[in-house]
Write a protein that holds these residues in place. Structure first.
Motif, PDB file in Angstrom:
ATOM      1  N   GLY A   2      -5.049  50.614  10.420  1.00 46.23           N
ATOM      2  CA  GLY A   2      -5.340  51.663  11.390  1.00 46.23           C
ATOM      3  C   GLY A   2      -4.239  51.851  12.400  1.00 46.23           C
ATOM      4  N   ASP A   3      -4.600  52.461  13.503  1.00 45.16           N
ATOM      5  CA  ASP A   3      -3.640  52.780  14.551  1.00 45.16           C
ATOM      6  C   ASP A   3      -4.262  52.401  15.892  1.00 45.16           C
ATOM      7  OD1 ASP A   3      -1.299  53.654  15.584  1.00 45.16           O
ATOM      8  OD2 ASP A   3      -1.483  55.735  14.917  1.00 45.16           O
ATOM      9  N   SER A   4      -3.460  52.339  16.926  1.00 44.42           N
ATOM     10  CA  SER A   4      -3.965  51.985  18.244  1.00 44.42           C
ATOM     11  C   SER A   4      -4.717  53.169  18.857  1.00 44.42           C
ATOM     12  CB  SER A   4      -2.810  51.591  19.164  1.00 44.42           C
ATOM     13  OG  SER A   4      -1.982  52.717  19.428  1.00 44.42           O
ATOM     14  N   ASP A   5      -5.585  52.862  19.825  1.00 45.04           N
ATOM     15  CA  ASP A   5      -6.295  53.924  20.529  1.00 45.04           C
ATOM     16  C   ASP A   5      -5.320  54.822  21.285  1.00 45.04           C
ATOM     17  OD1 ASP A   5      -8.829  53.322  19.670  1.00 45.04           O
ATOM     18  OD2 ASP A   5      -9.306  52.025  21.359  1.00 45.04           O
ATOM     19  N   LEU A   6      -4.229  54.234  21.781  1.00 43.27           N
ATOM     20  CA  LEU A   6      -3.230  55.025  22.497  1.00 43.27           C
ATOM     21  C   LEU A   6      -2.601  56.050  21.566  1.00 43.27           C
ATOM     22  CD1 LEU A   6      -1.561  55.648  24.996  1.00 43.27           C
ATOM     23  CD2 LEU A   6       0.020  53.812  24.337  1.00 43.27           C
ATOM     24  N   ALA A   7      -2.259  55.616  20.346  1.00 44.55           N
ATOM     25  CA  ALA A   7      -1.670  56.545  19.379  1.00 44.55           C
ATOM     26  C   ALA A   7      -2.665  57.647  19.013  1.00 44.55           C
ATOM     27  CB  ALA A   7      -1.231  55.793  18.130  1.00 44.55           C
ATOM     28  N   ARG A   8      -3.941  57.279  18.871  1.00 43.23           N
ATOM     29  CA  ARG A   8      -4.975  58.274  18.569  1.00 43.23           C
ATOM     30  C   ARG A   8      -5.100  59.272  19.713  1.00 43.23           C
ATOM     31  NH1 ARG A   8     -10.912  58.308  19.209  1.00 43.23           N
ATOM     32  NH2 ARG A   8     -11.837  59.564  17.555  1.00 43.23           N
ATOM     33  N   THR A   9      -5.036  58.766  20.946  1.00 40.46           N
ATOM     34  CA  THR A   9      -5.093  59.631  22.120  1.00 40.46           C
ATOM     35  C   THR A   9      -3.942  60.633  22.116  1.00 40.46           C
ATOM     36  OG1 THR A   9      -6.255  58.046  23.519  1.00 40.46           O
ATOM     37  CG2 THR A   9      -4.862  59.654  24.630  1.00 40.46           C
ATOM     38  N   GLN A  10      -2.732  60.144  21.845  1.00 36.76           N
ATOM     39  CA  GLN A  10      -1.561  61.022  21.822  1.00 36.76           C
ATOM     40  C   GLN A  10      -1.680  62.057  20.710  1.00 36.76           C
ATOM     41  OE1 GLN A  10       1.498  58.007  21.476  1.00 36.76           O
ATOM     42  NE2 GLN A  10       1.798  57.896  23.699  1.00 36.76           N
TER      43      GLN A  10
END
Length: 330
Positions: free
Chosen positions: A228-236
Motif C-alpha cells: 500500500g501507500d502512506s496516508d500522506l501520499a493518499r491525501t496528496q
C-alpha cells in the motif's frame, strides 16, 4: 430582410448590455449567505442626567495573544468551506478549503478520517473518530454537525459545507469527460463488503479516468497482496485529483459548472453564493493553491491531532504574524 437583421442586431446588443449591467449590479450588491445569518445587534442608547464633564484618563489593557488571534479571525475576509465525501454512512475525504479574495489565496487542508474525536454520549466502537459524526443518530449527526466537528478541532469558523457522495463524484467526472491523471503504480484491490463495493484495477501511467475509475482511484488504500501507500501520499493524491476536477470545471461556462455541481452535491451554499465566489476565481492559477495536512501522528487505529501545531498552522494561513506585528507597531 436587411432591416430585420439590423433590428435583431440592435436587440441583441441591448440584451447584452442589460446582462452585463445586471451581472455588475449583482456583484456589487449581493451579500453572501454567511454574512446574513445573524441579525445585527441594535445599539441601546441610555440618556444620563446633565452633569459637569469629568475628564477620565482611560488606559486600555494590553491585549493578549489569544485576543489578537480572535480579532485576526473576525477581521479576516476568509471564507471557509468543508468539502467531504460520503458513502451515505460515514464521511470519508474531509478537506478544509479557505479562500481570501484580498490575498488572492486558496488553502486546502486535509483532515484524516481516522482523527480521534470523542463526543459525549457516543461511546460505541468506531464513534470516536472524526468521520463518524456524520452518521450519528438524530440531531447529533448530519452535514452541519460534521462541519461543526471540523470547526471545533481547527478553531476557526467554517461558513459552509459541500457534501459529495460517490455517485455524485462519478456523475461529475463523467460530465467533464473524464480526468487525466498519472497513476503512480499498479492498483489492484477488491472489497465486496465496502459500500458501494470497491474494485480498483488500474495500471501505472498517464491515463484519463472515467467516473467509476476515478472513484476507485481516490478510495484506494492498499492492494490485494497487502502492499500500500502512506496516508500522506493518499491525501496528496486526493488533493491533486480535486484540483484537476476544479481546473477542468473552470474551463467550461461558469453557469454550466454551477448546474452540474448543484445536481450532484448537497450544500448550504446557494446558487447565488456559488456564482458570487466562483466568478472571483475565473482565471485563478490553481497551481498556487497552498496545501496542508492536519498536524499529528498515527498508530494502527487512530490519527492523533497535534493541537498546538494545528494552531500554529492556522495562524500561518490567516497571516496572524502580520496582524501581531501591526498591533505591536501601534
Amino acid at each position: 430582410m436587411k432591416k430585420f437583421l439590423k433590428v435583431l442586431g440592435i436587440i441583441l446588443v441591448i440584451f447584452l448590455l442589460l446582462s452585463v449591467g445586471a451581472y455588475a449590479m449583482f456583484k456589487a450588491t449581493y451579500v453572501p449567505s454567511h454574512e446574513r445569518r445573524e441579525d445585527p445587534i441594535e445599539d441601546v442608547v441610555v440618556e444620563l442626567p446633565d452633569s459637569d464633564p469629568v475628564e477620565v484618563e482611560v488606559v486600555e489593557p494590553k491585549k493578549t495573544e489569544e485576543e489578537l488571534w480572535q480579532e485576526c479571525i473576525e477581521d479576516s475576509d476568509r471564507v471557509n468551506v468543508l468539502l467531504f465525501g460520503t458513502d451515505g454512512y460515514r464521511a470519508d475525504t474531509l478537506i478544509f478549503l479557505s479562500y481570501s479574495k484580498e490575498e488572492n489565496d486558496i488553502v486546502m487542508l486535509t483532515v484524516p478520517r481516522d482523527t480521534k474525536h470523542e463526543v459525549e454520549g457516543m461511546t460505541a466502537q468506531g464513534q470516536d473518530k472524526i468521520n463518524a459524526v456524520f452518521c450519528f443518530p438524530g440531531d447529533m449527526g448530519g452535514s452541519d454537525n460534521q462541519r461543526q466537528a471540523i470547526e471545533d478541532i481547527l478553531g476557526v469558523p467554517i461558513h459552509y459545507y459541500v457534501k459529495v457522495n460517490y455517485w455524485g463524484l462519478i456523475a461529475i467526472v463523467d460530465t467533464l469527460g473524464g480526468i487525466n491523471v498519472t497513476v503512480p503504480f499498479d492498483m489492484d484491490y477488491d472489497d465486496k463488503y465496502a459500500k458501494p463495493e470497491l474494485h480498483v484495477h488500474l495500471d501505472a501511467g498517464n491515463q484519463t479516468l472515467n467516473g467509476d475509475q476515478a472513484m476507485g482511484y481516490i478510495r484506494w488504500r492498499k492492494n490485494n497482496d497487502g502492499t500500500g501507500d502512506s496516508d500522506l501520499a493518499r491525501t496528496q493524491r486526493q488533493q491533486d485529483f480535486i484540483l484537476k476536477v476544479v481546473k477542468k470545471s473552470f474551463g467550461l461556462n461558469i453557469t454550466r459548472v454551477i448546474d452540474i455541481c448543484y445536481d450532484y452535491v448537497r450544500t448550504d451554499l446557494t446558487k447565488e453564493d456559488i456564482l458570487y465566489f466562483g466568478t472571483d476565481l475565473v482565471g485563478y492559477d490553481f497551481n498556487d493553491v497552498r496545501r496542508f495536512s492536519l498536524p499529528g501522528e498515527a498508530d494502527y487505529r487512530f490519527f492523533y491531532q497535534d493541537e498546538e501545531a494545528t494552531k500554529v498552522l492556522l495562524k500561518e494561513i490567516y497571516g496572524f504574524e502580520k496582524a501581531d506585528e501591526m498591533s505591536n507597531e501601534d
